[in-house]
Design a protein around this motif. Sequence first.
Motif, PDB file in Angstrom:
ATOM      1  N   ALA A   1       0.842  -1.195   0.000  1.00 16.51           N
ATOM      2  CA  ALA A   1       0.000   0.000   0.000  1.00 16.51           C
ATOM      3  C   ALA A   1       0.877   1.246   0.000  1.00 16.51           C
ATOM      4  CB  ALA A   1      -0.917   0.001   1.215  1.00 16.51           C
ATOM      5  N   THR A   2       0.711   2.063  -1.025  1.00 21.49           N
ATOM      6  CA  THR A   2       1.394   3.356  -1.057  1.00 21.49           C
ATOM      7  C   THR A   2       0.717   4.343  -0.122  1.00 21.49           C
ATOM      8  OG1 THR A   2       2.047   2.967  -3.358  1.00 21.49           O
ATOM      9  CG2 THR A   2       2.140   5.237  -2.557  1.00 21.49           C
ATOM     10  N   HIS A   3      -0.612   4.231  -0.039  1.00 20.52           N
ATOM     11  CA  HIS A   3      -1.410   5.100   0.840  1.00 20.52           C
ATOM     12  C   HIS A   3      -2.179   4.195   1.806  1.00 20.52           C
ATOM     13  CE1 HIS A   3      -0.516   8.468  -1.836  1.00 20.52           C
ATOM     14  NE2 HIS A   3      -0.818   7.673  -2.839  1.00 20.52           N
ATOM     15  N   SER A   4      -1.557   3.838   2.900  1.00 23.81           N
ATOM     16  CA  SER A   4      -2.140   2.854   3.807  1.00 23.81           C
ATOM     17  C   SER A   4      -3.352   3.381   4.571  1.00 23.81           C
ATOM     18  CB  SER A   4      -1.091   2.360   4.797  1.00 23.81           C
ATOM     19  OG  SER A   4      -0.576   3.433   5.565  1.00 23.81           O
ATOM     20  N   ASP A   5      -3.617   4.691   4.479  1.00 28.11           N
ATOM     21  CA  ASP A   5      -4.791   5.250   5.143  1.00 28.11           C
ATOM     22  C   ASP A   5      -6.037   5.170   4.258  1.00 28.11           C
ATOM     23  OD1 ASP A   5      -3.608   7.056   3.345  1.00 28.11           O
ATOM     24  OD2 ASP A   5      -4.463   8.788   4.380  1.00 28.11           O
ATOM     25  N   ARG A   6      -5.892   4.670   3.034  1.00 26.52           N
ATOM     26  CA  ARG A   6      -7.007   4.587   2.095  1.00 26.52           C
ATOM     27  C   ARG A   6      -7.514   3.149   1.985  1.00 26.52           C
ATOM     28  NH1 ARG A   6      -4.591   8.099  -3.051  1.00 26.52           N
ATOM     29  NH2 ARG A   6      -4.054   9.978  -1.827  1.00 26.52           N
ATOM     30  N   ILE A   7      -8.751   3.011   1.506  1.00 26.34           N
ATOM     31  CA  ILE A   7      -9.275   1.697   1.182  1.00 26.34           C
ATOM     32  C   ILE A   7      -8.406   1.071   0.100  1.00 26.34           C
ATOM     33  CG2 ILE A   7     -11.210   0.469   0.106  1.00 26.34           C
ATOM     34  CD1 ILE A   7     -13.074   2.529   1.431  1.00 26.34           C
ATOM     35  N   GLN A   8      -8.031  -0.163   0.305  1.00 25.58           N
ATOM     36  CA  GLN A   8      -7.251  -0.909  -0.676  1.00 25.58           C
ATOM     37  C   GLN A   8      -8.197  -1.819  -1.459  1.00 25.58           C
ATOM     38  OE1 GLN A   8      -3.627  -0.379  -0.808  1.00 25.58           O
ATOM     39  NE2 GLN A   8      -4.452   1.306   0.428  1.00 25.58           N
ATOM     40  N   LEU A   9      -8.190  -1.654  -2.792  1.00 25.13           N
ATOM     41  CA  LEU A   9      -9.059  -2.428  -3.673  1.00 25.13           C
ATOM     42  C   LEU A   9      -8.222  -3.404  -4.475  1.00 25.13           C
ATOM     43  CD1 LEU A   9     -11.720  -3.021  -5.250  1.00 25.13           C
ATOM     44  CD2 LEU A   9     -11.102  -1.087  -6.743  1.00 25.13           C
ATOM     45  N   TYR A  10      -8.590  -4.671  -4.430  1.00 19.60           N
ATOM     46  CA  TYR A  10      -7.919  -5.732  -5.187  1.00 19.60           C
ATOM     47  C   TYR A  10      -8.930  -6.267  -6.193  1.00 19.60           C
ATOM     48  CZ  TYR A  10      -5.099  -5.215  -1.035  1.00 19.60           C
ATOM     49  OH  TYR A  10      -4.359  -4.668  -0.001  1.00 19.60           O
TER      50      TYR A  10
ATOM     51  N   PRO B   1     -11.593   7.912  -0.778  1.00 18.43           N
ATOM     52  CA  PRO B   1     -10.189   7.697  -1.149  1.00 18.43           C
ATOM     53  C   PRO B   1      -9.865   6.201  -1.160  1.00 18.43           C
ATOM     54  CG  PRO B   1     -10.385   9.342   0.610  1.00 18.43           C
ATOM     55  CD  PRO B   1     -11.713   8.669   0.491  1.00 18.43           C
ATOM     56  N   TYR B   2      -9.239   5.749  -2.243  1.00 17.54           N
ATOM     57  CA  TYR B   2      -8.893   4.332  -2.326  1.00 17.54           C
ATOM     58  C   TYR B   2      -7.677   4.146  -3.210  1.00 17.54           C
ATOM     59  CZ  TYR B   2     -11.054   3.995  -7.015  1.00 17.54           C
ATOM     60  OH  TYR B   2     -11.370   4.153  -8.342  1.00 17.54           O
ATOM     61  N   GLU B   3      -7.072   2.983  -3.085  1.00 24.31           N
ATOM     62  CA  GLU B   3      -5.895   2.638  -3.865  1.00 24.31           C
ATOM     63  C   GLU B   3      -6.152   1.308  -4.565  1.00 24.31           C
ATOM     64  OE1 GLU B   3      -1.078   1.858  -3.242  1.00 24.31           O
ATOM     65  OE2 GLU B   3      -2.306   2.617  -1.590  1.00 24.31           O
ATOM     66  N   PRO B   4      -6.218   1.285  -5.903  1.00 25.43           N
ATOM     67  CA  PRO B   4      -6.515   0.045  -6.614  1.00 25.43           C
ATOM     68  C   PRO B   4      -5.274  -0.791  -6.883  1.00 25.43           C
ATOM     69  CG  PRO B   4      -6.461   1.858  -8.167  1.00 25.43           C
ATOM     70  CD  PRO B   4      -6.175   2.453  -6.812  1.00 25.43           C
ATOM     71  N   HIS B   5      -5.452  -2.107  -6.840  1.00 28.15           N
ATOM     72  CA  HIS B   5      -4.390  -3.056  -7.166  1.00 28.15           C
ATOM     73  C   HIS B   5      -4.943  -4.073  -8.158  1.00 28.15           C
ATOM     74  CE1 HIS B   5      -2.019  -1.557  -3.741  1.00 28.15           C
ATOM     75  NE2 HIS B   5      -3.158  -1.564  -3.067  1.00 28.15           N
ATOM     76  N   LEU B   6      -4.236  -4.275  -9.258  1.00 25.99           N
ATOM     77  CA  LEU B   6      -4.666  -5.216 -10.279  1.00 25.99           C
ATOM     78  C   LEU B   6      -4.342  -6.646  -9.858  1.00 25.99           C
ATOM     79  CD1 LEU B   6      -5.784  -5.452 -13.250  1.00 25.99           C
ATOM     80  CD2 LEU B   6      -3.378  -5.624 -13.940  1.00 25.99           C
ATOM     81  N   VAL B   7      -5.353  -7.501  -9.874  1.00 21.23           N
ATOM     82  CA  VAL B   7      -5.185  -8.931  -9.617  1.00 21.23           C
ATOM     83  C   VAL B   7      -5.220  -9.626 -10.969  1.00 21.23           C
ATOM     84  CG1 VAL B   7      -6.112 -10.962  -8.440  1.00 21.23           C
ATOM     85  CG2 VAL B   7      -6.297  -8.709  -7.365  1.00 21.23           C
ATOM     86  N   SER B   8      -4.074 -10.039 -11.453  1.00 19.64           N
ATOM     87  CA  SER B   8      -3.967 -10.596 -12.805  1.00 19.64           C
ATOM     88  C   SER B   8      -4.338 -12.072 -12.817  1.00 19.64           C
ATOM     89  CB  SER B   8      -2.544 -10.408 -13.343  1.00 19.64           C
ATOM     90  OG  SER B   8      -2.378 -11.104 -14.563  1.00 19.64           O
TER      91      SER B   8
END
Length: 232
Positions: A13-22, A42-49
Amino acid sequence: MPWTHPITAKWPATHSDRIQLYSLPTPNGVKVSIALEELRLPYEPHLVSFEANDQLSPEFLSLNPNNKIPAILDPNGPGGKPLALWESGAILVYLAEKTGRLLSADPATRYETLQWLMWQMGGVGPMFGQLGFFNKFAGKDFEDKRPRDRYVNESRRLLGVLDKHLAGRDWIMGGDCSIADIAVFPWVRNLIGFYEAGDLVGWGGYPQVERVLAAFAARPAVQRGLSIPARG
């Protein structure tokens, strides 16, 4: 507060205070990215390949043992404690209740909204997804078309239910867009777009669904959410 969940070892997480989306930009995945955009959370998206089998990795399974997207981590969950959550319908309800938007506080309207959300989860998603398999993917090579036609007929029935309900309504619940629309219309869009099944289901016979799908697709938050997470 830094994350200590095992999934962050693979997706820091680059922004650990935000919702993390996988997630992935699939009909189920974009339900959550669209909701997050609509709610301006505020959220941080992560691609699940799936090509890399990320969904089967120990890190992803530590969050979702069902190995499906989407899933989230919220550092500011109920009671200010972190919350890990999977299943798109559950996430939509959670985000709506967290913000007090997209789901009415009126008990009757709330349950009516949830009934359409469950309708999508139990009917539209599975039926449209199977039709997509038999029409576009490996199923198209099957000589026996009876399995495909079963899903064609059920998809037509579901579209008819929705079309009749939408007559005289701007959105599924009437005057306002809700989590019911966010659940349903990415699947409708995928059915006639990516799955190329418009002719099979007789798309021109559902003018109300076509009208509301166009309104849904025109929303700026929807346009943003449909491409999140960005594919590599």
